[in-house]
Motif scaffolding. Structure first.
Motif, PDB file in Angstrom:
ATOM      1  N   ARG C 178      53.266  56.829  62.479  1.00  0.00           N
ATOM      2  CA  ARG C 178      54.594  56.322  61.883  1.00  0.00           C
ATOM      3  C   ARG C 178      54.463  54.814  62.036  1.00  0.00           C
ATOM      4  NH1 ARG C 178      56.797  53.035  65.170  1.00  0.00           N
ATOM      5  NH2 ARG C 178      58.869  53.541  64.758  1.00  0.00           N
ATOM      6  N   GLY C 179      53.284  54.157  62.140  1.00  0.00           N
ATOM      7  CA  GLY C 179      53.263  52.819  62.184  1.00  0.00           C
ATOM      8  C   GLY C 179      53.126  52.301  63.877  1.00  0.00           C
ATOM      9  N   ILE C 180      52.446  51.124  64.020  1.00  0.00           N
ATOM     10  CA  ILE C 180      52.261  50.616  65.297  1.00  0.00           C
ATOM     11  C   ILE C 180      52.859  49.226  65.266  1.00  0.00           C
ATOM     12  CG2 ILE C 180      50.354  51.987  66.143  1.00  0.00           C
ATOM     13  CD1 ILE C 180      48.585  49.565  65.370  1.00  0.00           C
ATOM     14  N   ARG C 181      53.176  48.909  66.424  1.00  0.00           N
ATOM     15  CA  ARG C 181      54.009  47.443  66.391  1.00  0.00           C
ATOM     16  C   ARG C 181      52.632  46.410  66.544  1.00  0.00           C
ATOM     17  NH1 ARG C 181      59.469  46.076  69.671  1.00  0.00           N
ATOM     18  NH2 ARG C 181      60.091  47.141  67.587  1.00  0.00           N
ATOM     19  N   THR C 182      52.812  45.236  65.570  1.00  0.00           N
ATOM     20  CA  THR C 182      51.733  44.402  65.597  1.00  0.00           C
ATOM     21  C   THR C 182      52.344  43.114  65.487  1.00  0.00           C
ATOM     22  OG1 THR C 182      51.457  44.197  63.197  1.00  0.00           O
ATOM     23  CG2 THR C 182      50.100  45.970  64.543  1.00  0.00           C
ATOM     24  N   PHE C 183      51.565  41.932  65.474  1.00  0.00           N
ATOM     25  CA  PHE C 183      52.152  40.575  65.266  1.00  0.00           C
ATOM     26  C   PHE C 183      52.974  40.552  63.911  1.00  0.00           C
ATOM     27  CE2 PHE C 183      48.160  40.407  63.454  1.00  0.00           C
ATOM     28  CZ  PHE C 183      48.500  39.625  62.146  1.00  0.00           C
ATOM     29  N   SER C 184      52.420  41.657  62.999  1.00  0.00           N
ATOM     30  CA  SER C 184      52.973  41.370  61.557  1.00  0.00           C
ATOM     31  C   SER C 184      54.328  41.758  61.520  1.00  0.00           C
ATOM     32  CB  SER C 184      51.889  42.356  60.606  1.00  0.00           C
ATOM     33  OG  SER C 184      52.675  42.094  59.391  1.00  0.00           O
ATOM     34  N   GLN C 185      55.307  40.811  60.901  1.00  0.00           N
ATOM     35  CA  GLN C 185      56.638  41.296  60.982  1.00  0.00           C
ATOM     36  C   GLN C 185      57.067  41.455  59.797  1.00  0.00           C
ATOM     37  OE1 GLN C 185      58.345  41.167  64.529  1.00  0.00           O
ATOM     38  NE2 GLN C 185      56.469  41.391  64.980  1.00  0.00           N
ATOM     39  N   GLU C 186      56.152  41.310  58.601  1.00  0.00           N
ATOM     40  CA  GLU C 186      56.547  41.113  56.885  1.00  0.00           C
ATOM     41  C   GLU C 186      56.617  42.844  56.811  1.00  0.00           C
ATOM     42  OE1 GLU C 186      53.403  38.812  56.587  1.00  0.00           O
ATOM     43  OE2 GLU C 186      54.517  37.183  55.871  1.00  0.00           O
ATOM     44  N   THR C 187      56.378  43.640  57.665  1.00  0.00           N
ATOM     45  CA  THR C 187      56.511  45.267  57.297  1.00  0.00           C
ATOM     46  C   THR C 187      57.244  45.617  58.887  1.00  0.00           C
ATOM     47  OG1 THR C 187      54.257  45.692  58.100  1.00  0.00           O
ATOM     48  CG2 THR C 187      54.950  45.975  55.627  1.00  0.00           C
ATOM     49  N   ARG C 188      58.072  46.606  58.813  1.00  0.00           N
ATOM     50  CA  ARG C 188      58.643  46.853  60.069  1.00  0.00           C
ATOM     51  C   ARG C 188      57.549  47.315  61.117  1.00  0.00           C
ATOM     52  NH1 ARG C 188      63.541  51.563  60.197  1.00  0.00           N
ATOM     53  NH2 ARG C 188      63.748  51.437  62.436  1.00  0.00           N
ATOM     54  N   ASN C 189      56.630  48.002  60.559  1.00  0.00           N
ATOM     55  CA  ASN C 189      55.691  48.448  61.726  1.00  0.00           C
ATOM     56  C   ASN C 189      54.496  48.206  60.731  1.00  0.00           C
ATOM     57  OD1 ASN C 189      56.758  49.715  64.227  1.00  0.00           O
ATOM     58  ND2 ASN C 189      57.983  50.770  62.222  1.00  0.00           N
ATOM     59  N   THR C 190      53.224  48.199  61.495  1.00  0.00           N
ATOM     60  CA  THR C 190      51.797  48.205  60.564  1.00  0.00           C
ATOM     61  C   THR C 190      51.364  49.752  60.539  1.00  0.00           C
ATOM     62  OG1 THR C 190      51.283  46.144  61.269  1.00  0.00           O
ATOM     63  CG2 THR C 190      49.489  47.348  60.508  1.00  0.00           C
ATOM     64  N   LEU C 191      51.525  50.409  59.369  1.00  0.00           N
ATOM     65  CA  LEU C 191      51.248  51.878  59.283  1.00  0.00           C
ATOM     66  C   LEU C 191      49.550  51.900  59.407  1.00  0.00           C
ATOM     67  CD1 LEU C 191      52.350  54.700  58.831  1.00  0.00           C
ATOM     68  CD2 LEU C 191      51.940  54.214  56.326  1.00  0.00           C
ATOM     69  N   ASP C 192      49.013  52.495  60.498  1.00  0.00           N
ATOM     70  CA  ASP C 192      47.646  52.540  61.031  1.00  0.00           C
ATOM     71  C   ASP C 192      47.086  53.960  60.039  1.00  0.00           C
ATOM     72  OD1 ASP C 192      45.138  52.618  61.763  1.00  0.00           O
ATOM     73  OD2 ASP C 192      45.955  53.113  63.914  1.00  0.00           O
ATOM     74  N   LEU C 193      46.701  53.846  58.918  1.00  0.00           N
ATOM     75  CA  LEU C 193      46.159  54.906  58.201  1.00  0.00           C
ATOM     76  C   LEU C 193      44.950  55.492  58.631  1.00  0.00           C
ATOM     77  CD1 LEU C 193      47.281  54.463  54.527  1.00  0.00           C
ATOM     78  CD2 LEU C 193      48.273  56.112  56.237  1.00  0.00           C
ATOM     79  N   SER C 194      44.065  54.631  59.232  1.00  0.00           N
ATOM     80  CA  SER C 194      42.951  54.965  59.928  1.00  0.00           C
ATOM     81  C   SER C 194      42.841  56.050  61.137  1.00  0.00           C
ATOM     82  CB  SER C 194      41.917  53.617  60.332  1.00  0.00           C
ATOM     83  OG  SER C 194      42.723  53.102  61.489  1.00  0.00           O
ATOM     84  N   SER C 195      44.132  55.844  61.623  1.00  0.00           N
ATOM     85  CA  SER C 195      44.434  56.893  62.496  1.00  0.00           C
ATOM     86  C   SER C 195      44.334  58.257  62.105  1.00  0.00           C
ATOM     87  CB  SER C 195      45.691  56.646  63.237  1.00  0.00           C
ATOM     88  OG  SER C 195      46.742  57.334  62.319  1.00  0.00           O
ATOM     89  N   VAL C 196      44.606  58.519  60.942  1.00  0.00           N
ATOM     90  CA  VAL C 196      44.501  59.998  60.538  1.00  0.00           C
ATOM     91  C   VAL C 196      43.186  60.832  60.514  1.00  0.00           C
ATOM     92  CG1 VAL C 196      45.125  61.416  58.325  1.00  0.00           C
ATOM     93  CG2 VAL C 196      46.677  59.516  59.127  1.00  0.00           C
ATOM     94  N   PRO C 197      42.225  59.912  59.984  1.00  0.00           N
ATOM     95  CA  PRO C 197      40.685  60.587  59.823  1.00  0.00           C
ATOM     96  C   PRO C 197      40.154  60.315  61.380  1.00  0.00           C
ATOM     97  CG  PRO C 197      40.803  58.440  58.702  1.00  0.00           C
ATOM     98  CD  PRO C 197      42.046  58.892  58.822  1.00  0.00           C
ATOM     99  N   LEU C 198      40.663  59.484  62.084  1.00  0.00           N
ATOM    100  CA  LEU C 198      40.001  59.364  63.414  1.00  0.00           C
ATOM    101  C   LEU C 198      40.695  60.399  64.426  1.00  0.00           C
ATOM    102  CD1 LEU C 198      38.397  57.586  65.302  1.00  0.00           C
ATOM    103  CD2 LEU C 198      40.516  56.125  65.478  1.00  0.00           C
ATOM    104  N   VAL C 199      41.898  60.768  64.150  1.00  0.00           N
ATOM    105  CA  VAL C 199      42.574  61.895  64.963  1.00  0.00           C
ATOM    106  C   VAL C 199      41.913  63.422  64.385  1.00  0.00           C
ATOM    107  CG1 VAL C 199      44.445  63.339  65.133  1.00  0.00           C
ATOM    108  CG2 VAL C 199      44.708  61.137  65.514  1.00  0.00           C
ATOM    109  N   GLN C 200      41.710  63.309  63.108  1.00  0.00           N
ATOM    110  CA  GLN C 200      41.028  64.484  62.588  1.00  0.00           C
ATOM    111  C   GLN C 200      39.754  64.873  63.192  1.00  0.00           C
ATOM    112  OE1 GLN C 200      42.037  64.033  58.774  1.00  0.00           O
ATOM    113  NE2 GLN C 200      43.960  65.073  58.619  1.00  0.00           N
TER     114      GLN C 200
END
Lengths: 281, 281, 281, 281
Positions: C178-200
């Motif tokens: 559901r996204g992680i908190r990063t320095f970027s505040q132009e989106t509410r969170n940074t959605l880390d899609l690479s986590s999906v294949p990594l977890v899989q």
């Protein structure tokens, strides 16, 4: 840090040099010699009146080095970019008048000779910590260089950037912690004071702390300056402006003359206590 | 974004230019024209045999542009720094043999003429996104420039860096998302795919995604490349190496020829589906 | 990941279980079986009319599971905290009317029996990913649990949180990026899609992506949903609201019915293309 | 901070209460009364011998409060989870023997009565800063609560978590800065000392600094403790262990008795200097 990392530190490491690096600027001004060095001045040199007034104020309060940007790295191309050589001449004139040493930022190889001609210390800003050609170029000079930590740089990357300068020949490197970029936006950056003792464990280079950019709020400059001393920094660099609200840049993080005076008084007392610990060892 | 931020976007903004920027490299190779551009090649040019072999492989698989570093920005001064002009000549020879266009990184103004002489696109790396003198210098050329996002740069800062290039005269700017630095260290960077549609809302400039640096793991390159397409990127840039384990740098994030071939096949099918959505509008 | 980390994955790991975990909710609704599961609904259940209207809309568009908060974790104690049991009853009534399965968040052990009584899937929110007593408690149930990634959680920490649930006995765990908190505040969170294949790669558990919280901007929900599919996610969870501007919370990230319908159409076409790759293997 | 944020601070704000909150633990032990409070002890209570030995050491050195975990939040379900009630009894026995006050962590509502029965201060850990049901539950007690900052929490979110406790009735809240999660992994967390003066500008609540978790390296505990004093913290919390290398957890960040003694000596001298500034105002 792992084995491989340790091997990559070479010239910056205690293994290369047993004694702490002391940068001698002449006239008794030294960085890294157990005294606390105070660098102070405006974000940017704006005009003769402004830089002379600030120079007198910071000199009277006890600072030894005057800061002021002549070439300014700005996020937008439409922002004020600095006075250029005119700014350098004003800094040199302020040095003449007050006896303060001066530090100013160099942004590219093109202006290396020019900046080197006027300044006592060349500052490499955060945005250029990874600018290796620039690091190599200042590495060929016989002039102290203050290397600011990049806003997303690890300690390892910061020391390796210093290694670029030293490997090219210039051993007069000063490090400057100026805050890192984190999720926290309630301060401009997150000033990472733990980097000071961590770097000092790894390296003989002196470390300066910049609480003005590190917090972006003048109200936090005094407490974080005192904390920088407590953590063992070799000096601090503070933004001072006669009328912070009227400055062309960074007014919200600049101390006015009264606040700077107050800071200097507290720092002197604190320093004498901290010296006591050092002597007691 | 607030009112002030919007005002600062000028040349990069849709308000300045109604049509999407299309970079025409000649011979039918265009970036930003609804096709998907694939840039592929090794991290660094190592020798003639290596770059020729890779060029043939990526050409056969359908890539249009060959990447390869001749001047390499490396964290340590003791790491391999690239072949320099020899590397540029090898890239140009590979172009001659294959008809591929070429892209390579420029690190300083000193080598601007040299790099400009050989390459079809000049790459400005993440470490130099804030190197404003360099941005102004490439802004005076008549040559496409691919500007990588800095590792701690906001969207606003990235677009303002592009603004530096365009304000100096060069309108041929391509953006490249290559991952940002976050607390997460299980990937080399965190590839921020949301930046692609966000930038496309704000700007007419094409956006390329680099899943190789963005993840640092070859196993994630295929899924993230497909995701880059799905999110609307104008292209991808992928590291390919004949023997990733023997490469002088970044082997862990390079695809071998078979994996790259597989990626290209899936991308072509996916692209035709995504084109269908566009046509349906 | 190092040796020690690998050893700590036990029940979540492919070493423990050879086949992908499929969560069977009955009536043909399965998560993890190669189909793409769509969970949709409002941030919070507000009243009967709202939840019934949304339920009909998302059902008609093809979603299989209805989301809606009855107990809401809110940063401020003065914000709307949810309807509590009344909200659960409304969700159950919406299930009755539409045949949709339902998912809702559990915030504490005190309401475990109550929430378990009504819902088909228990959601553990980001703020509670480290709430080990709560994880152990849902680990004793025979009910699917969807575990959201903490906003500063590494992949390792996320999987070990799942390990808490499974070690207590419940093997029906679904992960949700559901996204992680990063320095970027132009989106509410940074959605880390690479986590999906990594977890899989590491785990047999299904992974859902939440582009609504992950970006915080409705304009980014469609492109990031498609990217989630492309990257191999087992499903998406999307906020939908009949009048986003009038919703009591998260209106800026909710799709209106038309936009949701459009998203569902594109997803179906995209999914058929992606299925083709899977079949081709 | 914007207008809306300011309005959300209510009970934690200076607008609600003019005088700094002082937590009186009896027997002359106060937090927030201009003195510097030292909390010291092991990460976890391991056995009678260990906790008694440490209690005597920290008492002799001048600490007033003993810390020690009986219920431990651990990332892995396979790690040591604490002695539970047995640990609480050992802490109480150590209090009996030494006169030290005690603090220990509460992880769930289930153990609220139990932990409340034994301890002088209830600690809410970083992982539970967002656990609103737990905050509301301790908000109903008449017992001081120390609320650690979440590892990705903004100042605003931290103060609003305190607001949950106070809104439920309990005004005895102590805040604890323990480092935030950033890209920097050379320290366990990045200890954000600027949060101390920032919070003190916004709130009347006392603030403790935890340099042990904040850095994760015992070599940094002394300098960062002194910096915490310099920045105006109301106290520090330090991990001490007789044989750090043999501790069941966090040995790398624990001071041995000699190092703790040395720290306490320097702190006392430093505190007297800092008191001088306060008196001078």
């Amino acid at each position: 840090m792992d084995k491989k990392q340790k091997q990559t530190y070479n010239l910056t490491s205690w293994k290369h040099k047993e004694n702490k690096t002391v940068i001698d600027l002449g006239d008794g001004v030294k960085i890294g010699d157990q005294s606390l060095t105070v660098i102070a001045g405006p974000c940017a040199v704006e005009n003769e009146e402004q830089i002379f007034e600030i120079a007198k104020i910071v000199k009277a309060a006890g600072a030894e080095i005057l800061r002021g940007g002549a070439f300014k790295p700005r996020t937008s191309p439409y922002s004020f970019q600095g006075l250029g050589e005119k700014g350098l001449k004003l800094l040199a004139a302020a040095r003449e008048k007050t006896g303060l040493k001066i530090i100013t930022e160099l942004m590219d190889v093109e202006h290396l000779e020019l900046v080197n001609h006027y300044t006592d210390i060349i500052q490499i800003g955060s945005r250029n910590m990874d600018n290796y050609p620039l690091l190599k170029a200042v590495g060929k000079l016989d002039k102290p260089v203050m290397l600011k930590r990049g806003m997303a740089a690890t300690i390892k990357e910061w020391l390796l950037a210093a290694e670029y300068i030293m490997e090219a020949g210039n051993q007069k490197v000063i490090l400057c912690e100026r805050g890192i970029r984190t999720f926290s936006q309630e301060t401009r950056n997150t000033l990472d004071l733990s980097s000071v003792p961590l770097v000092q464990q790894l390296s003989h280079l002196p470390v300066i702390v910049d609480p003005s950019h590190g917090t972006g709020r003048w109200q936090l400059v005094k407490p974080m300056s005192k904390a920088a001393l407590a953590v063992g920094a070799d000096g601090i660099m503070v933004e001072v402006h006669p009328q912070p609200d009227d400055s062309v840049s960074d007014g919200f993080q600049s101390l006015n003359p009264n606040k700077f005076w107050e800071l200097m008084q507290e720092i002197k007392v604190l320093q004498s206590t901290l010296d006591f610990f050092t002597l007691a060892k």
